[in-house]
Design a protein around this motif. Structure first.
Motif, PDB file in Angstrom:
ATOM      1  N   ASP A 197      35.897  34.839  35.590  1.00  0.00           N
ATOM      2  CA  ASP A 197      35.440  36.148  36.083  1.00  0.00           C
ATOM      3  C   ASP A 197      34.060  36.494  35.532  1.00  0.00           C
ATOM      4  O   ASP A 197      33.210  37.037  36.242  1.00  0.00           O
ATOM      5  CB  ASP A 197      36.479  37.203  35.657  1.00  0.00           C
ATOM      6  CG  ASP A 197      36.164  38.600  36.155  1.00  0.00           C
ATOM      7  OD1 ASP A 197      35.514  38.732  37.201  1.00  0.00           O
ATOM      8  OD2 ASP A 197      36.606  39.557  35.491  1.00  0.00           O
ATOM      9  N   HIS A 243      32.401  37.391  45.084  1.00  0.00           N
ATOM     10  CA  HIS A 243      32.706  37.297  43.643  1.00  0.00           C
ATOM     11  C   HIS A 243      34.100  36.701  43.418  1.00  0.00           C
ATOM     12  O   HIS A 243      34.289  35.828  42.568  1.00  0.00           O
ATOM     13  CB  HIS A 243      32.599  38.674  42.986  1.00  0.00           C
ATOM     14  CG  HIS A 243      33.277  38.747  41.652  1.00  0.00           C
ATOM     15  ND1 HIS A 243      32.838  38.029  40.551  1.00  0.00           N
ATOM     16  CD2 HIS A 243      34.395  39.421  41.246  1.00  0.00           C
ATOM     17  CE1 HIS A 243      33.656  38.271  39.526  1.00  0.00           C
ATOM     18  NE2 HIS A 243      34.593  39.101  39.917  1.00  0.00           N
ATOM     19  N   HIS A 297      42.559  39.004  41.291  1.00  0.00           N
ATOM     20  CA  HIS A 297      42.283  39.856  40.123  1.00  0.00           C
ATOM     21  C   HIS A 297      41.526  41.135  40.474  1.00  0.00           C
ATOM     22  O   HIS A 297      41.700  42.153  39.819  1.00  0.00           O
ATOM     23  CB  HIS A 297      41.543  39.074  39.035  1.00  0.00           C
ATOM     24  CG  HIS A 297      40.077  38.906  39.262  1.00  0.00           C
ATOM     25  ND1 HIS A 297      39.554  38.029  40.193  1.00  0.00           N
ATOM     26  CD2 HIS A 297      39.004  39.513  38.690  1.00  0.00           C
ATOM     27  CE1 HIS A 297      38.229  38.104  40.154  1.00  0.00           C
ATOM     28  NE2 HIS A 297      37.867  38.999  39.259  1.00  0.00           N
ATOM     29  N   ASP A 298      40.683  41.081  41.509  1.00  0.00           N
ATOM     30  CA  ASP A 298      39.831  42.232  41.817  1.00  0.00           C
ATOM     31  C   ASP A 298      40.177  42.913  43.142  1.00  0.00           C
ATOM     32  O   ASP A 298      39.319  43.567  43.741  1.00  0.00           O
ATOM     33  CB  ASP A 298      38.356  41.800  41.827  1.00  0.00           C
ATOM     34  CG  ASP A 298      37.690  41.952  40.464  1.00  0.00           C
ATOM     35  OD1 ASP A 298      38.298  42.570  39.566  1.00  0.00           O
ATOM     36  OD2 ASP A 298      36.566  41.443  40.308  1.00  0.00           O
TER      37      ASP A 298
HETATM   38 FE   FE2 Z   1      36.078  40.126  38.750  1.00  0.00          FE
END
Ligand code: FE2
Ligand code: FE2
Length: 189
Positions: A129, A22, A51-52
């Motif tokens: 995203d 992802h 970001h994740d």
């Molecule tokens: Fe994400």
């Protein structure tokens, strides 16, 4: 002292494969959207690539990390501690990886809620995203918004935020005030 890149890579390498996929897909789309819209590609890719990094932490670890970094835990975050993963990633990037670019830190911090004064990097991350190929596969109704993001990113962002708003309403969940404020700002533009 290891470089910022090395600290980030070490954390990324310890994530589960689906989350890595992802993040990588988000990074590719963020780079493409950055090029289309004349936004700094390296900055957008760095935001997407980080970001994740805390997305898969269990609730107790989200709470513990938020307390460690002095991140406020509001009613919404207390019910769903996973929502803290953006602010935690931003605090970690700044404190543990030495990342100082505020455009990246703000985009990462607010990538789940959006924020009223969202900048171009934040917009690109939010769009990438939510619109990377895995998300389109899971929900093909997003495809028109993905196409719209290439020509009118603000309108695409507004449609995504409104979808989120409606989904929250349907489930009886409170919508974050930043999300509401951003929706109003985009509507009045
Ligand atoms: Fe994400
Ligand atoms: Fe996330």
């Amino acid at each position: 002292m290891p470089s910022t890149e090395a600290v980030i890579a070490k954390r990324f390498n310890n994530l589960l494969r689906p989350l890595q996929v992802h993040i990588n897909r988000t990074t590719v789309l963020a780079g493409e959207l950055a090029e289309i819209h004349g936004v700094d590609k390296d900055v957008c890719e760095l935001a997407a690539g980080t970001h994740d990094l805390f997305r898969s932490e269990p609730d107790f670890a989200q709470i513990a990390a938020a307390e460690k970094y002095g991140i406020p835990i509001g009613d919404i975050e207390a019910i769903t501690p996973m929502l803290l993963h953006g602010p935690i990633a931003a605090a970690w990037l700044e404190n543990e990886a030495g990342l100082m670019d505020n455009r990246v830190l703000e985009a990462v911090r607010w990538h789940t809620f959006g924020w009223p004064d969202i900048d171009d990097v934040g917009k690109i991350l939010y769009l990438a995203d939510k619109l990377e190929p895995g998300k389109i596969n899971a929900d093909p109704t997003l495809e028109p918004i993905r196409i719209l993001a290439e020509t009118n990113p603000d309108q695409a962002l507004l449609q995504l935020l409104q979808k989120r708003y409606e989904a929250h309403q349907d489930r009886g969940l409170e919508v974050h005030p930043f999300t509401l404020a951003l929706i109003e700002n985009l509507k009045s533009n």
